[in-house]
Design an enzyme around this catalytic site. Structure first.
Site, PDB file in Angstrom:
ATOM      1  CE  LYS A   1      -7.255   3.643  58.387  1.00 54.31           C
ATOM      2  NZ  LYS A   1      -6.464   3.977  57.236  1.00 54.31           N
TER       3      LYS A   1
ATOM      4  CG  ASP B   1      -4.943   0.938  60.467  1.00 55.81           C
ATOM      5  OD1 ASP B   1      -4.036   1.677  60.884  1.00 55.81           O
ATOM      6  OD2 ASP B   1      -5.161   0.748  59.252  1.00 55.81           O
TER       7      ASP B   1
HETATM    8  O1  C5P Z   1      -0.572  -3.968  60.895  1.00 51.85           O
HETATM    9  P1  C5P Z   1      -1.255  -4.441  59.661  1.00 51.85           P
HETATM   10  O2  C5P Z   1      -1.430  -5.928  59.663  1.00 51.85           O
HETATM   11  O3  C5P Z   1      -2.519  -3.725  59.362  1.00 51.85           O
HETATM   12  O4  C5P Z   1      -0.273  -4.103  58.467  1.00 51.85           O
HETATM   13  C1  C5P Z   1      -0.451  -4.649  57.206  1.00 51.85           C
HETATM   14  C2  C5P Z   1       0.824  -4.476  56.395  1.00 51.85           C
HETATM   15  O5  C5P Z   1       1.034  -3.090  56.109  1.00 51.85           O
HETATM   16  C3  C5P Z   1       2.096  -4.903  57.111  1.00 51.85           C
HETATM   17  O6  C5P Z   1       2.334  -6.274  56.911  1.00 51.85           O
HETATM   18  C4  C5P Z   1       3.145  -4.039  56.429  1.00 51.85           C
HETATM   19  O7  C5P Z   1       3.475  -4.572  55.168  1.00 51.85           O
HETATM   20  C5  C5P Z   1       2.407  -2.760  56.169  1.00 51.85           C
HETATM   21  N1  C5P Z   1       2.608  -1.755  57.251  1.00 51.85           N
HETATM   22  C6  C5P Z   1       3.838  -1.124  57.353  1.00 51.85           C
HETATM   23  N2  C5P Z   1       4.027  -0.194  58.327  1.00 51.85           N
HETATM   24  C7  C5P Z   1       3.034   0.147  59.163  1.00 51.85           C
HETATM   25  C8  C5P Z   1       1.763  -0.471  59.080  1.00 51.85           C
HETATM   26  C9  C5P Z   1       1.581  -1.433  58.086  1.00 51.85           C
HETATM   27  O8  C5P Z   1       4.769  -1.406  56.580  1.00 51.85           O
HETATM   28  N3  C5P Z   1       3.253   1.069  60.094  1.00 51.85           N
END
Ligand code: C5P
Length: 301
Positions: free
Chosen positions: A11, A140
């Protein structure tokens, strides 16, 4: 059925508006995702010996962990827990999506592993349940199942499909070394220095560009609130963006948390020209071309 193959796209975020930090530590987002034709393939096979194994070839081979630290492995465990199916599968990922590049390759593999195991284990888990499991795995992951073009709100997992006209032609400049997503969000907070952050919003100009299939307008409207943070952690990206724009790209932006930079071209031929010139410039490790939108994770064999 002894083998299932799932193809899943990368993406790009056409817009990424990052709002305040929530009590759970995530940032409130408004983003427009587009799935692009750069694919990983996940093959799920019934193993000779019960249990979960994971192997990988292509991008990240020999670098990525192949145990519970890998999101695709965790997807298989989570689906088995949820459905009660025996957690038994040999997973193989053939990877073309750059790792730690802001193109959600790890999330794509997790989405593909969910769908591949669900099919191999004959569970026919309803779509809403698969999406809920995807959300548990990462912000994601639901979009990788969904594909197309969609607005993401919340932490990015609440999706609303967007009708888009035609196809956009992308060039991606892939860096030598990845950037950690949490580190980029933390840098974004540091640069904001405790100032009040407005609520995230979806850009009208971007929606108009997508609905009309207007690449020129899209190029102007591309925006990523994480870009200053990615540039701060990786100053060379400023040069990559400048080179892309000097080469006539209609617009350029850091993809997601970076460091991959995405450029919009007028058409396929223009994309090829930009790709060749970017490669020759030596500012990035490699260059990929892809068009979007494309469908999300699909069983292909
Ligand atoms: O959800 P995911 O594991 O992909 O997110 C990885 C990191 O990115 C989270 O631990 C956080 O630090 C950051 N993040 C965030 N806000 C979001 C998505 C991700 O702060 N909406």
């Amino acid at each position: 059925m002894s083998s299932v193959t799932v193809r899943v796209p990368a993406k790009v975020n056409l817009q990424l508006s990052v709002g305040p930090v929530r009590p759970d530590g995530f940032h409130e987002l408004a983003t427009i995702f587009q799935a692009v034709g750069l694919f990983d393939e996940v093959v799920a096979r019934t193993p000779a010996v019960p249990g979960i194994t994971l192997t990988l070839s292509g991008e990240g081979e020999g670098e990525l962990p192949l145990d519970e630290r890998n999101l695709a492995y965790r997807a298989a465990v989570l689906l088995a827990e949820h459905t009660g199916a025996e957690p038994s599968v040999d997973l193989h990922i053939h990877k073309a999506i750059p790792i730690a590049g802001g193109m959600a390759g790890g999330s794509a593999d997790a989405a593909a592993a969910l769908l591949a195991c669900d099919t191999l284990w004959r569970q026919s888990t309803p779509r809403e349940e698969l999406t809920a499991l995807a959300t548990e795995l990462g912000s994601d992951v639901p979009f990788a199942l969904h594909g197309g073009t969609a607005i993401g709100t919340g932490r990015g997992e609440n999706l609303t499909p967007v009708l888009s006209r035609g196809s956009f032609h992308w060039v991606f400049a892939v860096a030598d070394q990845g950037l950690s997503t949490p580190a980029v969000y933390a840098e974004c907070d540091r640069l904001r220095g405790g100032r009040t952050v407005p609520d995230p919003y979806v850009s009208d100009m971007l929606m108009q560009a997508v609905r009309a299939g207007d690449a020129l307008l899209l190029g102007k409207a591309l925006h990523n609130d994480l870009q200053p943070a990615a540039l701060s952690l990786r100053p060379v990206l400023r040069q990559v963006l400048e080179v892309g724009e000097d080469l006539g790209a209609l617009g350029g932006v850091v993809s997601g948390s970076g460091p991959t930079c995405a450029f919009v071209a007028r058409d396929d031929e223009h994309a090829l020209d930009i790709a060749v010139a970017l490669t020759a410039s030596g500012v990035c490790r490699t260059v990929r071309r892809a068009s979007g939108p494309v469908a999300g994770a699909r069983v292909t064999g």
